[in-house]
Design an enzyme around this catalytic site. Structure first.
Site, PDB file in Angstrom:
ATOM      1  N   VAL A  17       0.842  -1.199   0.000  1.00 49.41           N
ATOM      2  CA  VAL A  17       0.000   0.000   0.000  1.00 49.41           C
ATOM      3  C   VAL A  17       0.879   1.253   0.000  1.00 49.41           C
ATOM      4  O   VAL A  17       0.573   2.241  -0.681  1.00 49.41           O
ATOM      5  CB  VAL A  17      -0.962  -0.020   1.195  1.00 49.41           C
ATOM      6  CG1 VAL A  17      -1.802   1.248   1.230  1.00 49.41           C
ATOM      7  CG2 VAL A  17      -1.874  -1.237   1.117  1.00 49.41           C
ATOM      8  N   LYS A  37       8.393  -6.111  -8.787  1.00 48.03           N
ATOM      9  CA  LYS A  37       8.344  -7.107  -7.711  1.00 48.03           C
ATOM     10  C   LYS A  37       9.278  -8.245  -8.095  1.00 48.03           C
ATOM     11  O   LYS A  37       8.969  -9.058  -8.974  1.00 48.03           O
ATOM     12  CB  LYS A  37       6.912  -7.632  -7.533  1.00 48.03           C
ATOM     13  CG  LYS A  37       6.744  -8.602  -6.372  1.00 48.03           C
ATOM     14  CD  LYS A  37       6.819  -7.895  -5.035  1.00 48.03           C
ATOM     15  CE  LYS A  37       6.542  -8.870  -3.893  1.00 48.03           C
ATOM     16  NZ  LYS A  37       6.528  -8.180  -2.581  1.00 48.03           N
ATOM     17  N   THR A  41       5.534 -14.475  -3.807  1.00 41.69           N
ATOM     18  CA  THR A  41       5.273 -15.810  -3.267  1.00 41.69           C
ATOM     19  C   THR A  41       3.842 -15.903  -2.742  1.00 41.69           C
ATOM     20  O   THR A  41       3.217 -14.911  -2.392  1.00 41.69           O
ATOM     21  CB  THR A  41       6.246 -16.158  -2.120  1.00 41.69           C
ATOM     22  OG1 THR A  41       6.004 -15.291  -1.010  1.00 41.69           O
ATOM     23  CG2 THR A  41       7.691 -16.007  -2.568  1.00 41.69           C
TER      24      THR A  41
END
Length: 238
Positions: A17, A37, A41
């Protein structure tokens, strides 16, 4: 600043966020932004990962790039090994970020969990990627009891590697903070050795994306493109 690495002091503390808020403000300022990213996972095929969540909140003009996705919700090195997949190395992260920096004005590299979570079997970490990139690191921290120790450890780990902690952002500030949260506010900057640069309210990730972008500037300091004021905030929560 072309590349900014965003690391948490732990997992599930609002890092995605915060990444979205930084991206939203940079995009509103006219910058071309991408969220990178390195290793996602615990998310299955076709499901949104952290980068996609950040883009949904920040706006479709922000791009998302994911280097690898591993099915189990574990540290990237462990998740890759258990899945029999090739892990992501710090060099992979640095190479990808450098390439993206030729196409975008700001590359936000969002780590997995804390700074020293292992990416590969050789012990490579997000800190190693940041060092290869010579990039500043924004630390996202929890506000609650125990956070001061984690923030100080993260700051010391950064400085020991010759890295620059840009600042600290509280990833999920509660609507009704308790004694520990309120007392932690004036201590966070000292523990990190870097300024407190924002506090994102708890539940911000559930806001309508348009409303999220409207409010993002109230959560982050001018160094991150907003108008949040640490002195006003500290006085209000005292």
């Amino acid at each position: 600043m072309t590349v900014l690495v965003i690391s948490g002091t732990n997992t599930d503390i609002g890092k995605t966020v915060v990444t979205a808020a930084v991206a939203a403000l940079a995009r509103a300022a006219g910058r071309r932004v991408v969220v990178l990213k390195p290793a996602q996972t615990g998310v299955g095929p076709g499901e949104d990962g952290d980068a996609q969540v950040a883009v949904r909140l920040a706006g479709e003009e922000v791009a998302a790039v994911e280097l690898a996705r591993f099915p189990e919700p574990l540290a990237p090195a462990t998740a890759a090994s258990r899945a029999g997949m090739v892990p992501v190395t710090p060099r992979d992260v640095a190479d990808a970020a450098r390439k993206l920096a030729t196409e975008y004005d700001l590359v936000l590299v969002e780590g997995a969990g804390g700074l020293l979570v292992r990416l590969d079997s050789e012990g490579g970490t997000l800190a190693d990627a940041a060092r290869l990139l010579d990039a500043p690191v924004l630390v996202v921290a929890a506000p609650a009891l125990g956070t001061l120790n984690l923030v100080q450890l993260t700051g010391e780990a950064l400085r020991a590697r010759g890295l620059t902690p840009l600042g600290v952002v509280v990833g999920s500030w509660p609507e009704a903070p308790g004694l520990a949260e309120r007392c932690n506010v004036p201590e966070l900057a000292d523990m990190a050795g870097a300024p407190l640069l924002g506090a994102v309210p708890e539940g911000a990730g559930a806001l309508d994306p348009v409303r999220f972008r409207e409010l993002a500037g109230q959560w982050l300091a001018p160094e991150l493109g907003g108008e949040w004021d640490v002195e006003v905030f500290a006085e209000r929560v005292r």
